[in-house]
Write an enzyme that holds these catalytic residues in place. Structure first.
Site, mmCIF file in Angstrom:
data_model
loop_
_atom_site.group_PDB
_atom_site.id
_atom_site.type_symbol
_atom_site.label_atom_id
_atom_site.label_comp_id
_atom_site.label_asym_id
_atom_site.label_seq_id
_atom_site.Cartn_x
_atom_site.Cartn_y
_atom_site.Cartn_z
ATOM 1 N N HIS A 14 0.853 -1.196 0.000
ATOM 2 C CA HIS A 14 0.000 0.000 0.000
ATOM 3 C C HIS A 14 0.878 1.231 0.000
ATOM 4 C CE1 HIS A 14 -3.322 2.721 0.783
ATOM 5 N NE2 HIS A 14 -2.555 3.309 1.666
ATOM 6 N N ASP A 39 -16.240 2.423 6.135
ATOM 7 C CA ASP A 39 -15.172 3.349 5.748
ATOM 8 C C ASP A 39 -15.657 4.312 4.683
ATOM 9 O OD1 ASP A 39 -12.339 4.274 5.525
ATOM 10 O OD2 ASP A 39 -12.639 3.553 3.496
ATOM 11 N N ARG A 47 -16.073 12.655 6.840
ATOM 12 C CA ARG A 47 -14.848 13.337 7.267
ATOM 13 C C ARG A 47 -14.479 14.442 6.290
ATOM 14 N NH1 ARG A 47 -10.716 8.746 7.393
ATOM 15 N NH2 ARG A 47 -9.206 10.407 7.786
ATOM 16 N N SER A 97 -8.821 3.741 8.392
ATOM 17 C CA SER A 97 -9.383 3.747 7.044
ATOM 18 C C SER A 97 -8.527 2.910 6.086
ATOM 19 C CB SER A 97 -9.495 5.190 6.544
ATOM 20 O OG SER A 97 -9.890 5.225 5.198
ATOM 21 N N LYS A 109 -9.372 -1.470 4.882
ATOM 22 C CA LYS A 109 -9.485 -1.900 3.481
ATOM 23 C C LYS A 109 -8.429 -2.946 3.122
ATOM 24 C CE LYS A 109 -9.748 2.426 2.388
ATOM 25 N NZ LYS A 109 -9.783 3.744 1.722
#
Lengths: 432, 432
Positions: A86, A165, A172, A187, A191
């Site tokens: 990621h 999320d 947000r 968050s 995922k």
């Protein structure tokens, strides 16, 4: 009625700096996702979390609540380790498209749930979709079959995965509660954990093109993400990498695919993209047990490139998704931005480069914007590079010449030259 | 769309501890009241205000925005000073019904926008409505005419007055953002300033029956309220008064009216109610210019009681509102709670006494509860009082004997006796 009473008590507890219990967090998130708890109570809690923070057990519980709001993929039937990477996002960041095929060709499974570009940062799905026919909208079962058979596939965040999320992120965005470390960590990790992976490598970026502008904030984020992953029993490591300039040469969807293809075929015209992809891929091999140490892992990854196996895996990937690589479109127009004086490249306003990308339709200002796949920017020289008057600094590419012309001056202003030599920054600052 | 962008920027500014400009505050409140700004953005801002605070200019701007969300009364045509009193609420607090007639009979105008009971605290409108026929639902123009002609009238918060406060208060109640000094100050003062008054006397209570349990919080509130009033060019003073025990003897609607009538007729069986009413009324006379100093003001007020002029004004008030004083209902039942040992009264859990009042229907748990006008509690002795075994400590009154019986034990537990003598607390701690 009961939910409302609990909700206001939970809000008050966090407001006063208390630590929320896993049950409080889980029930709050569950009620919000189901729609029995209103937006205004969620936003009050988000602001209290923003200002009061959350400790490690709270952040873990929040991640867990968001993760279990939807489907968690299960790849137990695949006998090899499932690993992913990621990145926190940047300009020209295309490493997934290189390291994915490398790692899959080295025998591990890479189930990638990727995102789309928004604001100055690009998205892997958009890049893939610049390949004609490439379909990222697999169903979850198609995705699972592909990963099982080919060890690699890409998919977007479906509505089955982490619906909490999705709903919380939208809230947000309009309530000033985006830049909160525990909220960001939960968050991202909810995922990633939904992918059913065994190990995760993080590319946490800092600099003028990253969300975290300084090293210290990026390090905090990396530590937070790693701690959640470990809390879930996942193997994890993180590289803290420099985003003070675009990664590689190309930013823009089909242009980035071209850069990836060149590297996958063994080329080296974008050494930073190649090197970072190899470093991240090597980490994945070590965590996934496909190499015993960093040196042998790096060697394996390099061989995957030089042997053509990674390229073959990329071609295989295109077949899975119906993409026709040979039909990759080329930009119709290009404009060159040249140096007006001699000097050394001192700095880039990388976020601004990304925003020029948005303007020429290589990216999106809002989620509903439509991307022009060939639009993009080539950065011809990097920090520390010596340039002479007349050298090409940038070239702007795309199907719409007027848009390119309109953005010329703005792009030219994103680069600063120095009279004296400048040291190039390290690509990788730190490893966690 | 523009409003949304402004809203999230305003939220972020307060979140980061910034000072909001009057324009930011005004536009935010305006958009929220009009319904173009959603609850979830308002609640995020409220939480940010709760945790970051607001300075004096911000609190003034917030008060102003809430005040101007609705009608601001204008009594310019009345040639005398318009003065009011506001109490932060307690148990047995009935001074408005005594000082209002006193001050009006001394020549000043008293336009009173009053509230209803909720939780442990009583409300002036409920007390007045225990008088058969008494109608507090005047229109704004009827209210103005009455104040002009009789110098006194009562009314509730209509939907024309401070609609922003009404909407924001309901949201604060469910988002854990009630106990914030700037939000409390703006809420109280916007409603008082809407009365079109020249001067205001504040009765800020502390102790076991008050919202502020300790002196220091009460003093901060008093200073905050005075500063807003002065910011609006209003004359203001505040008394910080003890609410560690019920004020006077009676708590409960018709019982409190009886206590007031006795005082208005010159009686003195509830010396604390009488004294606090006189002290507050005297302050009002000084601020309103009807007396040159505290001593002469107090004397004037005492004479208003002893001469019967204040009582006559109260009868006049009942006529304005259609109330039939002679038909004031009497409770059907009463129960006595007696001391089980000798001793001195050490303390009361005054909030609990108020909550017993709610249980016997003298007050409300939620705004939709219906009040039984004769229900109430008489407190027969106060802190420091010497009691002997068998002396009556409390009597419970009302129309429903079962309810009274159910509450007997709970009420008995609200009083603590000491073996050694106890000093009675001062009624008034401080003057601001």
């Amino acid at each position: 009625m009961v939910a409302t009473i609990i909700a206001s008590e939970v809000i008050k507890k966090k407001r006063d700096g208390g630590r929320l219990s896993p049950v409080e967090i889980t029930e709050f998130i569950k009620a919000y996702t189901e729609g029995t708890l209103p937006d205004y109570q969620m936003s009050a809690l988000l602001m209290a979390i923003f200002l009061r923070g959350m400790d490690e057990p709270e952040t873990l519980a929040l991640t867990s609540a968001m993760l279990h709001s939807g489907t968690v993929l299960d790849f137990k039937e695949i006998p090899v380790a499932k690993v992913d990477k990621h990145s926190t996002g940047g300009v020209g960041d295309k490493t997934s498209l290189i390291l994915g095929p490398i790692v899959a060709s080295c025998g591990l499974a890479v189930p990638m749930i990727s995102g789309r570009g928004l604001g100055h940062t690009g998205g892997t799905l958009d890049k893939l979709e610049s390949i004609p026919g490439f379909n990222v909208n697999l169903s979850l079962s198609e995705f699972k079959s592909a990963v099982k058979k080919h060890h690699i596939a890409f998919i977007g965040q479906t509505k089955e995965i982490c619906p909490a999320d999705k709903k919380i992120y939208a809230l947000r965005d309009v309530t000033g509660t985006v830049e909160s470390l525990p909220l960001i960590c939960a968050s991202i990790m909810s995922k990633k954990l939904a992918e059913g992976i065994d190990a995760l490598v993080l590319d946490v970026k800092f600099g003028t093109g990253a969300f975290m502008k300084n090293k210290s904030d990026a390090e905090k984020l990396a530590l937070g993400l790693c701690s959640i992953a470990r809390g879930y029993g996942k193997k994890v490591s993180a590289l803290l990498t420099n985003m003070d300039q675009p990664l590689g040469n190309a930013s823009g969807n089909s242009l980035e695919i071209e850069e990836c293809l060149e590297i996958l075929k063994g080329g080296a015209s974008a050494p930073d993209t190649r090197e970072l992809s190899l470093q991240l891929a090597a980490k994945m091999l070590v965590l996934g047990g496909a190499a015993s140490d960093a040196t042998s892992a790096y060697k394996k990854c390099s061989e995957a490139l030089s042997s053509g196996r990674a390229y073959e895996k990329f071609e295989e990937l295109c077949q899975i998704h119906g993409g026709h690589l040979k039909e990759l479109p080329r930009p119709k127009f290009h404009l060159e931005i040249k140096a007006k004086e001699n000097g050394y490249i001192q700095s880039f306003d990388t976020e601004k480069i990304g925003m020029v990308g948005v303007r020429i339709k290589a990216g999106r200002a809002v989620t509903t914007d439509v991307i022009e796949p060939t639009a993009g920017i080539i950065t011809h020289s990097k920090i520390g590079g010596k340039v002479q008057r007349g050298d090409v600094l940038y070239s702007l590419h795309g199907a719409n010449l007027d848009l390119l012309k309109m953005s010329e001056a703005e792009l030219a202003a994103t680069i600063k030259l120095s009279d004296t030599p400048v040291t190039a920054p390290d690509l990788i600052w730190k490893e966690i």
